[in-house]
Design a protein around this motif. Sequence first.
Motif, PDB file in Angstrom:
ATOM      1  N   LYS A   1       0.848  -1.195   0.000  1.00 53.31           N
ATOM      2  CA  LYS A   1       0.000   0.000   0.000  1.00 53.31           C
ATOM      3  C   LYS A   1       0.880   1.240   0.000  1.00 53.31           C
ATOM      4  CE  LYS A   1      -1.995  -0.984   3.874  1.00 53.31           C
ATOM      5  NZ  LYS A   1      -2.889  -1.281   4.991  1.00 53.31           N
ATOM      6  N   PRO A   2       0.325   2.379  -0.385  1.00 51.72           N
ATOM      7  CA  PRO A   2       1.070   3.623  -0.237  1.00 51.72           C
ATOM      8  C   PRO A   2       1.487   3.788   1.221  1.00 51.72           C
ATOM      9  CG  PRO A   2      -0.896   3.994  -1.537  1.00 51.72           C
ATOM     10  CD  PRO A   2      -0.982   2.587  -1.035  1.00 51.72           C
TER      11      PRO A   2
ATOM     12  N   SER B   1       9.456   2.696  -0.903  1.00 57.62           N
ATOM     13  CA  SER B   1      10.601   3.509  -1.336  1.00 57.62           C
ATOM     14  C   SER B   1      11.735   3.411  -0.331  1.00 57.62           C
ATOM     15  CB  SER B   1      10.198   4.966  -1.484  1.00 57.62           C
ATOM     16  OG  SER B   1       9.102   5.045  -2.332  1.00 57.62           O
TER      17      SER B   1
ATOM     18  N   ARG C   1       2.040   6.686  -5.543  1.00 57.13           N
ATOM     19  CA  ARG C   1       1.528   7.384  -4.359  1.00 57.13           C
ATOM     20  C   ARG C   1       1.357   8.887  -4.555  1.00 57.13           C
ATOM     21  NH1 ARG C   1       6.916   8.705  -1.499  1.00 57.13           N
ATOM     22  NH2 ARG C   1       8.081   7.956  -3.270  1.00 57.13           N
TER      23      ARG C   1
ATOM     24  N   LYS D   1       8.126  -1.756   9.413  1.00 58.76           N
ATOM     25  CA  LYS D   1       7.927  -0.860  10.562  1.00 58.76           C
ATOM     26  C   LYS D   1       7.846  -1.652  11.867  1.00 58.76           C
ATOM     27  CE  LYS D   1       5.591   2.416   7.504  1.00 58.76           C
ATOM     28  NZ  LYS D   1       4.616   3.467   7.301  1.00 58.76           N
TER      29      LYS D   1
HETATM   30  P1  GDP Z   1       5.925   4.014   0.190  1.00 58.29           P
HETATM   31  O1  GDP Z   1       4.798   4.917  -0.062  1.00 58.29           O
HETATM   32  O2  GDP Z   1       5.449   2.628   0.340  1.00 58.29           O
HETATM   33  O3  GDP Z   1       7.036   4.126  -0.798  1.00 58.29           O
HETATM   34  O4  GDP Z   1       6.506   4.389   1.642  1.00 58.29           O
HETATM   35  P2  GDP Z   1       7.745   5.283   2.049  1.00 58.29           P
HETATM   36  O5  GDP Z   1       8.972   4.533   1.906  1.00 58.29           O
HETATM   37  O6  GDP Z   1       7.675   6.605   1.364  1.00 58.29           O
HETATM   38  O7  GDP Z   1       7.470   5.459   3.584  1.00 58.29           O
HETATM   39  C1  GDP Z   1       6.290   6.065   4.085  1.00 58.29           C
HETATM   40  C2  GDP Z   1       6.533   6.558   5.484  1.00 58.29           C
HETATM   41  O8  GDP Z   1       6.803   5.475   6.383  1.00 58.29           O
HETATM   42  C3  GDP Z   1       7.725   7.470   5.578  1.00 58.29           C
HETATM   43  O9  GDP Z   1       7.428   8.512   6.478  1.00 58.29           O
HETATM   44  C4  GDP Z   1       8.835   6.587   6.136  1.00 58.29           C
HETATM   45  O10 GDP Z   1       9.780   7.299   6.882  1.00 58.29           O
HETATM   46  C5  GDP Z   1       8.047   5.663   7.017  1.00 58.29           C
HETATM   47  N1  GDP Z   1       8.702   4.359   7.149  1.00 58.29           N
HETATM   48  C6  GDP Z   1       9.128   3.551   6.182  1.00 58.29           C
HETATM   49  N2  GDP Z   1       9.682   2.428   6.673  1.00 58.29           N
HETATM   50  C7  GDP Z   1       9.616   2.547   8.029  1.00 58.29           C
HETATM   51  C8  GDP Z   1      10.023   1.706   9.104  1.00 58.29           C
HETATM   52  O11 GDP Z   1      10.592   0.611   8.957  1.00 58.29           O
HETATM   53  N3  GDP Z   1       9.779   2.154  10.363  1.00 58.29           N
HETATM   54  C9  GDP Z   1       9.168   3.338  10.593  1.00 58.29           C
HETATM   55  N4  GDP Z   1       8.976   3.692  11.845  1.00 58.29           N
HETATM   56  N5  GDP Z   1       8.780   4.148   9.603  1.00 58.29           N
HETATM   57  C10 GDP Z   1       9.003   3.777   8.324  1.00 58.29           C
END
Ligand code: GDP
Length: 459
Positions: free
Chosen positions: A230-231, A236, A281, A337
């Motif tokens: 999901k977004p 990323s 996204r 996460k």
């Molecule tokens: P995408 O939309 O799937 O590409 O997600 P992103 O990589 O842009 O991440 C979305 C949000 O989740 C961002 O604010 C990241 O910092 C946060 N995020 C991504 N991976 C983790 C993680 O392993 N732990 C935490 N706490 N936050 C994460």
Amino acid sequence: MKITDTIAAISTSAGNSGIGVIRVSGDDAIKIVDKVFKSGKEGKKLCDVKSHTVNYGYILDGDKILDQVLVLVMKNPHSYTGEDTVEIDCHGGMLILQKVLELVIRNGAKTAAPGEFTKRAFLNGRIDLSQAEAVMDVINSSNDFALNSSLAQLKGGVSEKIKEIRSEIIYHIAFIESALDDPEHISLDGYDEEISNMLSKNLTRMKKLIDTFDNGRIMKEGIHTVILGKPNAGKSSLLNLMLGEERAIVTDIEGTTRDTLEENINLNGLSLKIIDTAGIRNTEDKVEQIGVNKAKEIAANADLIIYVIDGSRKIDENDLEIIELIKEKQSIVLLNKSDIELQAELDNIDKLSKEDIIEFSAKEGIGMEQLEDRIREMFYSGKVRYNDQIYITNARHKEALENSYNSLLKVKDSVENMMPEDFYSIDLMDAYEQLGLIIGESVEDDLVNEIFSKFCMGK
Ligand code: GDP
């Protein structure tokens, strides 16, 4: 050529082992072994037994028992060589095996040269030359990847491709010859376009095959890997983590689709072509639906899917749809996460096996090693392959393909320069013959001899 000699050899490796096999093949194989075999069942002769039976008894040198054995009888044409074949399963001591072999030789068989059994299989039309070579490659394979490509070749994967290309070439040779012979009935009007189509199609095919030989190129092409989720799940972030400075970025190509991006990553020797759906996204409005639709499209062609679950949110419809999507594919599931309190509950999702899920944090880099190990394991066990294609692993095949490719290029030149059609046939024929070398049609005897001399004894 009719082969009349009966050959024999020890087919298992030198050294002591549980059992050792002596293989005898040829017109007199059964008769010869019968002379030295005494069945456990009074009066039973091997020449009377059914094909593909295992017979218990003794090998006798005169009155002396040499060994207690099992004898397999395989009658022609249903044997490896296509001839009558007998295998004697002896105890595996080298001395015993040598004594039994000598006895068989004394009774009329001749010692087999290295590779002679496989050579006979080839000469008797049981297998083609590329399959024969694959037999040796299977024996020599040192990892699962090599083994899998040799097995594919043995099953006839390479031969099939080559035969397809050859049949298209021979069709055109025949067409040109007939048109030149009978211009009144067969017209060559508009033919240039037809042959050009055939040439470009087959040049591309051959180029692809040739490229598979080059490990570097395969590495560059990589395992088509799609990151789904999901977004905001952290796709990323995962990609960035995988692209980390210590890893080489080979290329950075804007994908043909507006919002997908392809990155090549080298993961300790394994190459991945990561197809990222990051752009999705940005369209905040219809986000989720577009995301899933897009993912479906891309995932269909992927070799491997990495599904990133957003651990900070509950599982929803979109996740369920992705789970549905990946169950047919090779996939790895990351519970991302996991550094913060997890909200996603996976216990009730029976399509996900809990042990297979890697607890992950793209932010903290947790689970990365496990992810790499999992990908490597999937690759070397043959679950994930580079595009599921046939590989050329034999230098002789590559050379023949290249020669054939160059001949087709000459035909292309002739077409472009509007040369007369009989020019085409010469190079087409050349291309056809070169491909024939791969599967063993139109090969010279000395080439055949050279190939089989590289075989081990008894094969
Ligand atoms: P995408 O939309 O799937 O590409 O997600 P992103 O990589 O842009 O991440 C979305 C949000 O989740 C961002 O604010 C990241 O910092 C946060 N995020 C991504 N991976 C983790 C993680 O392993 N732990 C935490 N706490 N936050 C994460």
